[in-house]
Design a protein around this motif. Structure first.
Motif, short mmCIF file in Angstrom:
data_model
loop_
_atom_site.label_atom_id
_atom_site.label_comp_id
_atom_site.label_asym_id
_atom_site.label_seq_id
_atom_site.Cartn_x
_atom_site.Cartn_y
_atom_site.Cartn_z
N UNK A 35 0.83 -1.21 0.00
CA UNK A 35 0.00 0.00 0.00
C UNK A 35 0.86 1.25 0.00
N UNK A 36 1.97 1.23 0.76
CA UNK A 36 2.87 2.38 0.80
C UNK A 36 3.53 2.61 -0.56
N UNK A 37 3.95 1.52 -1.22
CA UNK A 37 4.60 1.64 -2.53
C UNK A 37 3.63 2.17 -3.60
N UNK A 38 2.34 1.85 -3.44
CA UNK A 38 1.34 2.21 -4.46
C UNK A 38 0.62 3.52 -4.13
N UNK A 39 1.12 4.29 -3.15
CA UNK A 39 0.40 5.49 -2.69
C UNK A 39 0.17 6.52 -3.80
N UNK A 40 1.06 6.53 -4.81
CA UNK A 40 0.87 7.47 -5.91
C UNK A 40 -0.14 6.97 -6.94
N UNK A 41 -0.50 5.70 -6.85
CA UNK A 41 -1.44 5.12 -7.81
C UNK A 41 -2.86 4.99 -7.26
N UNK A 42 -2.97 4.72 -5.96
CA UNK A 42 -4.30 4.65 -5.34
C UNK A 42 -4.15 4.81 -3.82
N UNK A 43 -5.28 5.14 -3.19
CA UNK A 43 -5.32 5.31 -1.73
C UNK A 43 -6.36 4.35 -1.16
N UNK A 44 -5.90 3.39 -0.35
CA UNK A 44 -6.82 2.43 0.27
C UNK A 44 -7.69 3.16 1.30
N UNK A 45 -8.99 2.85 1.31
CA UNK A 45 -9.90 3.53 2.23
C UNK A 45 -10.65 2.54 3.13
N UNK A 46 -10.24 1.29 3.13
CA UNK A 46 -10.89 0.30 3.97
C UNK A 46 -10.13 -1.00 3.95
N UNK A 47 -10.59 -1.95 4.75
CA UNK A 47 -9.93 -3.25 4.83
C UNK A 47 -10.17 -4.05 3.54
N UNK A 48 -9.16 -4.79 3.11
CA UNK A 48 -9.31 -5.57 1.87
C UNK A 48 -10.12 -6.84 2.10
N UNK A 49 -10.69 -7.34 1.02
CA UNK A 49 -11.37 -8.63 1.05
C UNK A 49 -10.41 -9.66 0.46
N UNK A 50 -10.06 -10.68 1.25
CA UNK A 50 -9.03 -11.64 0.86
C UNK A 50 -9.62 -12.93 0.31
N UNK A 51 -8.92 -13.50 -0.64
CA UNK A 51 -9.27 -14.83 -1.14
C UNK A 51 -8.00 -15.53 -1.61
N UNK A 52 -8.05 -16.87 -1.67
CA UNK A 52 -6.89 -17.67 -2.09
C UNK A 52 -7.08 -18.04 -3.55
N UNK A 53 -6.12 -17.65 -4.37
CA UNK A 53 -6.22 -17.93 -5.81
C UNK A 53 -5.55 -19.27 -6.14
N UNK A 54 -4.46 -19.56 -5.45
CA UNK A 54 -3.75 -20.82 -5.74
C UNK A 54 -2.89 -21.18 -4.54
N UNK A 55 -2.75 -22.49 -4.30
CA UNK A 55 -1.89 -22.95 -3.21
C UNK A 55 -1.36 -24.34 -3.56
N UNK A 56 -0.04 -24.52 -3.39
CA UNK A 56 0.55 -25.83 -3.68
C UNK A 56 1.86 -25.97 -2.91
N UNK A 57 2.25 -27.22 -2.67
CA UNK A 57 3.51 -27.48 -1.96
C UNK A 57 4.71 -27.07 -2.79
N UNK A 58 4.56 -27.10 -4.13
CA UNK A 58 5.69 -26.81 -5.00
C UNK A 58 5.85 -25.32 -5.31
N UNK A 59 4.74 -24.61 -5.50
CA UNK A 59 4.81 -23.23 -5.97
C UNK A 59 4.56 -22.18 -4.89
N UNK A 60 4.02 -22.58 -3.76
CA UNK A 60 3.71 -21.61 -2.72
C UNK A 60 2.24 -21.18 -2.79
N UNK A 61 1.99 -19.90 -2.51
CA UNK A 61 0.61 -19.42 -2.39
C UNK A 61 0.42 -18.13 -3.17
#
Length: 432
Positions: free
Chosen positions: A80-106
């Motif tokens: 969020x700090x790195x992207x401050x010039x591109x957008x300003x977060x105004x609330x908590x994010x909604x999280x979801x898992x797109x992919x998870x595996x023992x070989x590739x990570x998350x």
């Protein structure tokens, strides 16, 4: 860890974050260390079972939720700090898992509500109503006479009918369709006529009654009355007038204001009253004119406001309401019970006003940025010197106790003042 961002619908940004196998394994180990104490496995003391045993007993994903929290909380603020010039977060994010595996990570996705860009149709060349409130001699006399209230005496009246402003002692008993209802009966009740304490029509029909008189009055409960079983119902109240008192006020004299008003003469006291009223009138004129300007500009503006911003504004409004209740000796929970409503229903009534406030804030921010309106260093110094003088200090002494938030407030105040000066000079302001 690496991430990418992409615009999403309704003023949100989708942040996709990928954590390597090593990062994910490390998070799992930390999650095991943090949470193992709450798991029990036959043959092991609580909290002593190895990670592999717990994963086998409870399932492979036993530590996933905690591991997600660990990796996300460690990296999201930096993103969020790195992207401050591109957008300003105004609330908590909604999280979801797109992919998870023992070989590739998350790979996680965070849908982040962000401050929207507002499209303003026009903020120049509009015809906008300006407000101006003047103080009359009648206003000054009314304000000056308020000091007499503290010394007023209640005097019994026996030789005339009661009128607005009197306090009457009454017995009353109310019924709907011939049936008395809870809370509709009282004896020796003191009621100030004209106060609006009772439902519409009640006090007006009591006016004109004489001492000892009895009569029935007919009223109708408002459609929005707090008791559901009485809303919109016709009611009859049996009234007996048992006492009338009126207030007798002392005379406003030089001696009175000298003893009670901190002035030598009535003329001096009224001059102070006028000065106070004129300050209040100027403030009211300024506030209503600025609100008029914002309302006119916001009517031309469009923005896809995320729900998070509305909810945050409602939080502030509910808190402000709660503070006002506290000054009256009430708690918000007790107020809600008395009104027969829930917190969710109560919050709903603020939605429209909250949306208007958020839109006004967005419009102000957009114009300030577009017109590059800033608080210059010399303007800030002048404001600090002005505030220092008001408390009898030098600017140097005053600045020693200023924290950064106070300076930011001063800068913001200057910017907003310059903004409205700009808007007034670039629009046609009129009074009726």
């Amino acid at each position: 860890m690496n991430y990418k961002t992409a615009p999403a619908e309704k003023s949100t940004v989708k942040v996709t974050i990928t954590y390597s196998k090593e990062e994910w394994d490390d998070a799992i180990d930390k999650a095991y260390a943090r949470t193992r104490g709450k798991y029990s496995v036959p043959g092991f003391r609580k909290g002593k079972a190895p990670k592999a045993v717990l994963e086998n007993f409870y399932g492979k994903g036993v530590f996933f939720d905690e591991a997600f929290n660990i990796v996300f909380s460690a990296t999201y603020p930096d993103i969020i700090a790195k992207e401050k010039d591109n957008f300003t977060a105004v609330g908590d994010p909604s999280l979801s898992v797109e992919d998870i595996s023992d070989e590739k990570g998350v790979t996680l996705t965070a849908l982040v509500p962000v401050k929207p860009d507002v499209e303003i149709g026009s903020y120049k060349g509009l015809k906008i109503k300006s407000y101006e409130y003047n103080v009359t001699d009648e206003d000054v006399d009314k304000e000056a006479n308020k000091i007499l209230l503290s010394k007023a005496e209640n005097v019994e009246v026996t030789d005339r009918a009661c009128k607005s402003g009197d306090t009457v002692k009454i017995d009353f008993s109310g019924s709907v369709d011939g049936v008395k209802f809870p809370g509709g009966t009282a004896e020796d009740y003191d009621l100030e006529l004209g106060s609006g304490a009772f439902i519409p029509g009640f006090e007006e029909q009591v006016e004109g009654m004489k001492l000892g008189e009895e009569k029935n009055i007919n009223v109708k409960f408002p459609d929005d009355y707090q008791a559901d079983d009485l809303k919109g119902k016709e009611a009859v109240f049996e009234i007996k007038l048992k006492g009338i008192t009126e207030k007798k006020y002392p005379e406003l004299t030089d001696e009175f204001v000298k003893a009670n008003g901190g002035s030598e003469t009535v003329a001096d006291y009224k001059a102070k009253c006028r000065e106070r009223l004129e300050r209040n009138a100027a403030t009211r004129s300024l506030n209503e004119t600025e609100n008029s300007i914002l309302k006119a500009i916001c009517a031309t503006a469009k923005a896809d406001i995320p729900d998070a911003m509305i909810e945050q504004e409602i939080d502030k409004m509910v808190q402000d309401f709660s503070y006002r209740l506290m000054y009256q000796g009430l708690k918000l929970d007790d107020y809600l019970k008395y009104m027969g409503t829930t917190m969710e229903q109560f919050r709903t009534q603020f939605t429209g006003s909250a949306r208007e406030r958020v839109m006004s804030t967005l419009v102000i921010d957009k114009i300030v940025r577009t017109e590059n309106i800033k608080a210059e260093p010399e303007e800030v110094e002048a404001k600090i010197a002005e505030q220092a003088q008001s408390v009898g200090k030098t600017a140097e002494e005053y600045k020693k106790n200023l924290d950064p938030r106070q300076v930011e407030y001063i800068e913001s105040d200057i910017v907003v003042s310059k903004l409205f000066d700009f808007l007034k000079s670039n629009n046609e302001m009129y009074t009726e």
